[in-house]
Design a protein around this motif. Structure first.
Motif, mmCIF file in Angstrom:
data_model
loop_
_atom_site.group_PDB
_atom_site.id
_atom_site.type_symbol
_atom_site.label_atom_id
_atom_site.label_comp_id
_atom_site.label_asym_id
_atom_site.label_seq_id
_atom_site.Cartn_x
_atom_site.Cartn_y
_atom_site.Cartn_z
ATOM 1 N N GLY A 4 0.826 -1.196 0.000
ATOM 2 C CA GLY A 4 0.000 0.000 0.000
ATOM 3 C C GLY A 4 0.860 1.245 0.000
ATOM 4 N N GLY A 5 0.260 2.378 -0.328
ATOM 5 C CA GLY A 5 1.020 3.622 -0.398
ATOM 6 C C GLY A 5 1.664 3.987 0.922
ATOM 7 N N LYS A 6 0.926 3.787 2.022
ATOM 8 C CA LYS A 6 1.455 4.135 3.346
ATOM 9 C C LYS A 6 2.664 3.279 3.703
ATOM 10 N N GLY A 7 2.529 1.962 3.547
ATOM 11 C CA GLY A 7 3.621 1.062 3.911
ATOM 12 C C GLY A 7 4.858 1.293 3.060
ATOM 13 N N ALA A 8 4.659 1.496 1.741
ATOM 14 C CA ALA A 8 5.791 1.727 0.847
ATOM 15 C C ALA A 8 6.508 3.026 1.193
ATOM 16 N N TYR A 9 5.741 4.067 1.485
ATOM 17 C CA TYR A 9 6.335 5.364 1.812
ATOM 18 C C TYR A 9 7.143 5.275 3.108
ATOM 19 N N GLY A 17 14.993 7.147 -3.849
ATOM 20 C CA GLY A 17 14.426 6.714 -5.119
ATOM 21 C C GLY A 17 13.002 6.213 -4.962
ATOM 22 N N VAL A 18 12.746 5.471 -3.877
ATOM 23 C CA VAL A 18 11.389 5.006 -3.594
ATOM 24 C C VAL A 18 10.457 6.200 -3.404
ATOM 25 N N LEU A 19 10.889 7.193 -2.632
ATOM 26 C CA LEU A 19 10.037 8.347 -2.332
ATOM 27 C C LEU A 19 9.711 9.151 -3.585
ATOM 28 N N VAL A 20 10.709 9.390 -4.424
ATOM 29 C CA VAL A 20 10.485 10.183 -5.637
ATOM 30 C C VAL A 20 9.532 9.472 -6.578
ATOM 31 N N SER A 21 9.737 8.169 -6.770
ATOM 32 C CA SER A 21 8.877 7.431 -7.678
ATOM 33 C C SER A 21 7.469 7.258 -7.110
ATOM 34 N N LEU A 22 7.366 7.063 -5.806
ATOM 35 C CA LEU A 22 6.049 6.922 -5.179
ATOM 36 C C LEU A 22 5.198 8.169 -5.369
ATOM 37 N N ALA A 23 5.834 9.337 -5.442
ATOM 38 C CA ALA A 23 5.063 10.564 -5.646
ATOM 39 C C ALA A 23 4.229 10.448 -6.911
ATOM 40 N N TYR A 24 4.828 9.936 -7.993
ATOM 41 C CA TYR A 24 4.096 9.790 -9.251
ATOM 42 C C TYR A 24 3.106 8.623 -9.186
ATOM 43 N N VAL A 25 3.497 7.533 -8.524
ATOM 44 C CA VAL A 25 2.603 6.383 -8.402
ATOM 45 C C VAL A 25 1.341 6.753 -7.628
ATOM 46 N N LEU A 26 1.508 7.471 -6.511
ATOM 47 C CA LEU A 26 0.381 7.744 -5.622
ATOM 48 C C LEU A 26 -0.480 8.905 -6.084
ATOM 49 N N ILE A 27 0.040 9.744 -6.967
ATOM 50 C CA ILE A 27 -0.797 10.823 -7.514
ATOM 51 C C ILE A 27 -2.063 10.241 -8.122
ATOM 52 N N ARG A 28 -1.923 9.106 -8.817
ATOM 53 C CA ARG A 28 -3.073 8.467 -9.451
ATOM 54 C C ARG A 28 -4.063 7.919 -8.432
ATOM 55 N N GLN A 29 -3.574 7.570 -7.258
ATOM 56 C CA GLN A 29 -4.442 6.952 -6.256
ATOM 57 C C GLN A 29 -5.143 7.967 -5.372
ATOM 58 N N VAL A 30 -4.496 9.073 -5.061
ATOM 59 C CA VAL A 30 -5.044 9.983 -4.050
ATOM 60 C C VAL A 30 -5.699 11.228 -4.639
ATOM 61 N N PHE A 31 -5.509 11.503 -5.941
ATOM 62 C CA PHE A 31 -6.126 12.677 -6.559
ATOM 63 C C PHE A 31 -6.984 12.262 -7.754
ATOM 64 N N GLU A 32 -8.028 13.048 -8.039
ATOM 65 C CA GLU A 32 -8.810 12.821 -9.231
ATOM 66 C C GLU A 32 -8.010 13.241 -10.464
ATOM 67 N N VAL A 40 -1.201 9.226 8.841
ATOM 68 C CA VAL A 40 -2.591 9.648 8.993
ATOM 69 C C VAL A 40 -3.317 9.760 7.662
ATOM 70 N N TRP A 41 -2.612 10.223 6.606
ATOM 71 C CA TRP A 41 -3.317 10.686 5.423
ATOM 72 C C TRP A 41 -3.125 9.865 4.148
ATOM 73 N N LEU A 42 -2.178 8.974 4.091
ATOM 74 C CA LEU A 42 -2.000 8.199 2.861
ATOM 75 C C LEU A 42 -2.728 6.862 2.953
ATOM 76 N N PRO A 43 -3.213 6.333 1.813
ATOM 77 C CA PRO A 43 -3.947 5.062 1.821
ATOM 78 C C PRO A 43 -3.045 3.896 2.205
ATOM 79 N N ALA A 44 -3.614 2.953 2.950
ATOM 80 C CA ALA A 44 -2.833 1.801 3.413
ATOM 81 C C ALA A 44 -3.097 0.556 2.572
ATOM 82 N N VAL A 45 -4.208 0.527 1.823
ATOM 83 C CA VAL A 45 -4.601 -0.670 1.081
ATOM 84 C C VAL A 45 -3.877 -0.710 -0.257
#
Length: 468
Positions: free
Chosen positions: A82-87, A122-137, A192-197
């Motif tokens: 999940g986004g939370k665990g990866a971050y 590297g994980v953090l930078v790439s996750l920013a682009y990965v999670l944009i699709r999940q947390v924003f319309e 608190v704010w990122l998805p865990a699933v």
């Protein structure tokens, strides 16, 4: 999804829950980017204290290699944890590396810490682009990507200042300690704010063999830039190209891919990747700009550092100006960006051949405009390149397409830096050296990269073509 593409605004992205999530995603990129410039600034102090001058360049080499590995793993980690665990895992690796660097008694210890920092960053930078699709319309994707990319410009302005203060005080270790409070704040926001699933339907397999080839390819290029012999330099670059060809061949039909389906065929998707790579490669001339400013024009190091930051400022300004304005405007930006960068690089190649008195006086504004133009070229096109890439990639490979952005960006950065070093050295940076050598190197480096970016203009037109 009520927000439409035309009505989405910066206020929608930066307020309420979206604002806090934007802080988390942009903050991870900012942490990684600021760390890059902080360490670049304090490296002379580190070497003076713990030694290891022969391994000076490996500080960057191992960091970038580890960053590529982390960026490639990001989508898989998000799918599994999940986004939370990866971050949080990325932050943990970055923290461990930072602690190792702060306590390093020798260069090998420091390089181990830098490798962990690169992996986590590297994980953090790439996750920013990965999670944009999940947390924003989708209506906010372009602006969110513009905000994330703007963090590199902010880092260029703040990183040298942070590192410079601690270096001036003779306390370079505290430059690493100072990053830990930022890590703690980000961890709190993420909890608190990122998805865990984990995202349903996303691929989680890791392309281990090709990832190893990718790392070896980057190491070959980096080693080539360090070699004194031109034969060894050419051999290193040739080895890297052979390894890159092997990666492409293996990745075409692999189950777990580095790039989405269609990226290697003659397609709009491939054109988008090529333009991204060309713009990043063109921007790597910045590593030599401070040297040219000091040696050719006689600027003090601090002035030269912040003049170089004008390039990053142009990138940030262009991204913020361009993001959120799609349609025909985005198409024009993809076409205009490479052309503007090519013209700016060619102008800088000419300006560095002029008398120092002229460039420090009446033509100083032209120098600043040229530096800003390089960054503005990539900044205008960047949000639209990324948004179009996500739209052009197969829908079921969205996470892979997102994580591949950082993989391609970091690989292009490594390749560009190595080629820049090779061109500058071959042009006489060290022999004959001095002002004559620097002038010749500036002409060949800036002019050569201008030509390279210009050769990509037909590809930019294909990348900007509207999907059928």
């Amino acid at each position: 999804m009520a927000t439409t593409t035309t009505s989405a605004s910066w206020a929608d992205l930066l307020s309420g829950r979206n604002g806090i999530r934007s802080m988390a995603l942009a903050g991870g990129t900012a942490l990684h980017a600021i760390n890059v410039y902080v360490v670049t600034t304090i490296m002379p102090s580190i070497v003076a204290d713990i030694g290891g001058l022969a391994y000076y360049a490996w500080n960057t080499t191992l960091f970038v290699v580890a960053s590529i590995i982390g960026a490639t793993l990001a989508a898989s980690l998000a799918g599994r944890l999940g986004g939370k665990g990866a971050y949080l895992l990325g932050l943990a690796a970055f923290t461990a590396g930072t602690l190792a660097c702060a306590a390093a008694p020798s260069m090998p210890w420091l390089l181990s810490g830098r490798s962990l920092q690169g992996l986590g960053g590297g994980v953090l930078v790439s996750l920013a682009y990965v999670l944009i699709r999940q947390v924003f319309e989708p209506a906010l994707w372009s602006r969110a990507m513009g905000l994330v990319s703007a963090m590199w410009g902010i880092a260029t302005l703040s990183g040298p200042a942070i590192g410079g203060v601690f270096a001036q005080l003779g306390e370079w270790r505290w430059a690493f300690w100072s990053l830990l409070p930022v890590v703690a704040v980000l961890a709190g926001i993420v909890l608190v704010w990122l998805p865990a699933v984990p995202a349903a339907g996303e691929r989680t397999a890791v392309p281990g063999g090709r990832l190893a080839l990718l790392a070896a390819s980057v190491l070959a290029v980096s080693m080539a830039s360090l070699a004194d012999s031109r034969l060894l330099q050419c051999a290193g670059i040739a080895t890297s190209l052979v390894l890159a060809a092997l990666i492409v061949r293996a990745d075409r039909h692999a189950e777990a891919r580095l790039l989405p389906t269609g990226a290697y065929a003659r397609s709009r998707l491939r054109a988008l990747y090529l333009v991204i790579a060309l713009l990043v490669i063109g921007s790597t001339v910045e590593i030599f700009v401070p040297y040219f400013l000091q040696t050719i024009l006689g600027h003090e190091p601090l002035v030269a550092g912040y003049l170089t930051a004008v390039m990053a400022g142009g990138w940030s300004f262009g991204s913020m100006l361009s993001a959120g304005r799609g349609g025909a405007f985005g198409t024009r930006c993809i076409r205009l960006g490479p052309a503007l960068m090519a013209v700016a690089l060619a102008a800088l190649a000419w300006l560095f051949q002029q008398p120092a008195e002229l460039m420090r006086g009446p033509a100083f504004g032209a120098l600043c405009a040229g530096l800003a133009g390089v960054g503005l070229g990539i900044g205008l096109a960047w949000p639209h390149l990324l948004t179009n890439l996500l739209q052009a990639a197969p829908a079921e490979e969205g996470a892979l397409a997102s994580s591949s952005i950082s993989t391609v960006q970091l690989y292009a950065m490594s390749l560009g830096a190595a080629v820049a070093g090779w061109v500058a050295n071959a042009a006489g940076l060290g022999d004959p050296g001095g002002v004559p050598g620097a002038r010749t190197a500036a002409a060949w480096l800036l002019g050569g990269f201008a030509a390279l970016v210009a050769l990509g203009l037909p590809t930019a037109r294909r990348a900007a073509s509207l999907p059928h």
